[in-house]
Enzyme design. Structure first.
Site, short mmCIF file in Angstrom:
data_model
loop_
_atom_site.label_atom_id
_atom_site.label_comp_id
_atom_site.label_asym_id
_atom_site.label_seq_id
_atom_site.Cartn_x
_atom_site.Cartn_y
_atom_site.Cartn_z
N GLY A 8 -4.36 2.85 -1.39
CA GLY A 8 -4.85 2.83 0.00
C GLY A 8 -5.92 3.88 0.24
CB ALA A 10 -10.59 1.82 0.83
CB ILE A 13 -3.16 8.52 5.71
CG1 ILE A 13 -2.81 8.55 7.22
CG2 ILE A 13 -2.42 9.63 4.97
CD1 ILE A 13 -1.38 8.12 7.54
CG ASP A 41 -3.16 -8.51 -2.76
OD1 ASP A 41 -2.31 -7.71 -2.30
OD2 ASP A 41 -3.32 -9.65 -2.31
N GLY A 71 -0.66 0.46 2.80
CA GLY A 71 0.37 -0.13 3.64
C GLY A 71 -0.22 -0.99 4.72
CE1 TYR A 156 4.21 0.25 8.96
CE2 TYR A 156 5.65 1.11 10.67
CZ TYR A 156 4.62 1.29 9.76
OH TYR A 156 4.01 2.52 9.64
CE LYS A 160 5.05 2.28 5.90
NZ LYS A 160 4.22 2.69 4.74
P1 NAD Z 1 -5.28 2.13 7.01
O1 NAD Z 1 -5.26 0.69 7.36
O2 NAD Z 1 -6.40 2.98 7.50
O3 NAD Z 1 -5.18 2.31 5.43
C1 NAD Z 1 -4.29 1.53 4.67
C2 NAD Z 1 -4.98 1.15 3.37
O4 NAD Z 1 -4.06 0.36 2.61
C3 NAD Z 1 -6.24 0.30 3.61
O5 NAD Z 1 -7.35 0.83 2.92
C4 NAD Z 1 -5.83 -1.06 3.06
O6 NAD Z 1 -6.91 -1.82 2.51
C5 NAD Z 1 -4.78 -0.68 2.00
N1 NAD Z 1 -3.96 -1.85 1.70
C6 NAD Z 1 -3.30 -2.65 2.58
N2 NAD Z 1 -2.77 -3.71 1.94
C7 NAD Z 1 -3.10 -3.56 0.62
C8 NAD Z 1 -2.85 -4.35 -0.54
N3 NAD Z 1 -2.19 -5.52 -0.46
N4 NAD Z 1 -3.32 -3.91 -1.73
C9 NAD Z 1 -4.03 -2.75 -1.80
N5 NAD Z 1 -4.31 -1.97 -0.74
C10 NAD Z 1 -3.85 -2.38 0.46
O7 NAD Z 1 -3.89 2.71 7.52
P2 NAD Z 1 -3.26 4.18 7.55
O8 NAD Z 1 -2.81 4.38 8.93
O9 NAD Z 1 -4.12 5.17 6.89
O10 NAD Z 1 -1.96 3.92 6.67
C11 NAD Z 1 -1.65 4.63 5.48
C12 NAD Z 1 -0.13 4.62 5.34
O11 NAD Z 1 0.42 5.39 6.41
C13 NAD Z 1 0.48 3.23 5.44
O12 NAD Z 1 1.50 3.10 4.47
C14 NAD Z 1 1.06 3.21 6.85
O13 NAD Z 1 2.14 2.33 6.98
C15 NAD Z 1 1.48 4.65 7.00
N6 NAD Z 1 1.66 5.08 8.40
C16 NAD Z 1 0.63 5.00 9.28
C17 NAD Z 1 0.85 5.39 10.60
C18 NAD Z 1 -0.24 5.32 11.64
O14 NAD Z 1 0.06 5.51 12.83
N7 NAD Z 1 -1.49 5.09 11.27
C19 NAD Z 1 2.10 5.86 11.00
C20 NAD Z 1 3.12 5.94 10.06
C21 NAD Z 1 2.89 5.55 8.76
#
Ligand code: NAD
Length: 258
Positions: A8, A10, A13, A41, A71, A156, A160
């Site tokens: 993740g 790209a 977080i 993927d 995620g 979801y 988690k």
């Molecule tokens: P984000 O969408 O900015 O980044 C998630 C990254 O995961 C993206 O780059 C996406 O392309 C990649 N991804 C998704 N599906 C994929 C797949 N099938 N194969 C490869 N890559 C894949 O989101 P974020 O908020 O930075 O999330 C990062 C993590 O933090 C996640 O696991 C998310 O569940 C968790 N999280 C986020 C929050 C929030 O409020 N943003 C809260 C709690 C937990």
């Protein structure tokens, strides 16, 4: 030079962790659907196999840090894909790269879960046994039977919780191998994932009301800083833990439990 693998990487977080690790002089291998060193993927068996093969080839089979950030949120469709990436993808990366981590220097892995995982009962969760049994087909079948308005959130939160349990289950074996493994569980973080939830009418109100006592959402770099600390040698005795970073959300939602 330490080698870190970040899923993740790209966006959000994962991208913030990447930036901090590069600034600290690490060699980073990012895995993501696009804009990544390894494009794969992580929701499919074929994608997971190719990601693992590619990473092992690039690193020569030795890794110092693994950060599982990839995620999907509650709004992603179909909801089964959320369970696939958040739980089965993360666990496959942990298990598939464990031997490479054993060969690393002060090796450590961190999985990003969520503080919202504990807002549903795990003991009564209909998906619990299927996750614990590693039965992805059963998880997918059960998610498909959930009412449409609940399926995304249940997929979801359960994914988690399950991935946090998967980390705890590995604590003994990984500790014996001197590979540290922990969970970082954020609350609401300002990222594209959260923005996508806010623009989905099914989830926008709940996300807007998901306000921390500190009165704001986290920025991705704040979560990345904790991940970086937990993965560093400064946290050499932190192992098998679930660390919340949620501005007090969980404490305010469950003031009589921990
Ligand atoms: P984000 O969408 O900015 O980044 C998630 C990254 O995961 C993206 O780059 C996406 O392309 C990649 N991804 C998704 N599906 C994929 C797949 N099938 N194969 C490869 N890559 C894949 O989101 P974020 O908020 O930075 O999330 C990062 C993590 O933090 C996640 O696991 C998310 O569940 C968790 N999280 C986020 C929050 C929030 O409020 N943003 C809260 C709690 C937990």
């Amino acid at each position: 030079m330490a080698i870190a693998v970040i899923t993740g990487a790209a966006s959000g977080i994962g991208a913030a962790v990447r930036e901090q690790f590069v600034a600290a002089g690490m060699e980073v291998i990012g895995i993501d659907l696009k804009r990544a060193d390894v494009r794969a993927d992580l929701s499919t068996a074929a994608g997971l196999r190719s990601a693992l093969d590619d990473v092992l080839q690039r690193t020569g089979g030795t890794i110092d840090r693994l950060i599982c950030c990839a995620g999907l949120g509650p709004q992603a469709e179909p909801p089964g894909r959320t369970a696939a990436v958040n739980y089965f993808g993360a666990v496959a990366l942990l298990d598939g790269l464990f031997d490479a981590l054993k060969r690393g220097t002060n090796p450590a892995a961190v999985v990003v879960a969520s503080s919202s995982a504990v807002l549903q009962s795990w003991a009564d969760n209909p998906l619990r046994d299927a996750y614990l049994g590693g039965d992805e087909a059963r998880v997918q079948a059960l998610v498909a039977t959930l009412p449409a308005e609940q399926a995304g959130y249940v997929a979801y939160a359960s994914s988690k919780y399950a991935v946090s349990v998967a980390v705890r289950q590995r604590a003994a074996a990984w500790g014996n191998a001197r590979v540290r493994l922990n969970v970082v569980a954020p609350g609401a973080v300002q990222t594209p994932l959260l923005e996508a939830g806010l623009s989905d009418p099914r989830y926008s109100e709940a996300i807007r009301n998901f306000v921390a006592p500190l009165g704001r959402r986290a920025e991705a770099h704040e979560i990345a800083t904790l991940i970086g600390f937990v993965a560093s040698e400064q946290a050499a005795f932190v192992h098998g833990s679930v660390l919340f970073i949620d501005g007090g959300l969980d404490a305010s939602a469950r003031p009589f439990d921990f």
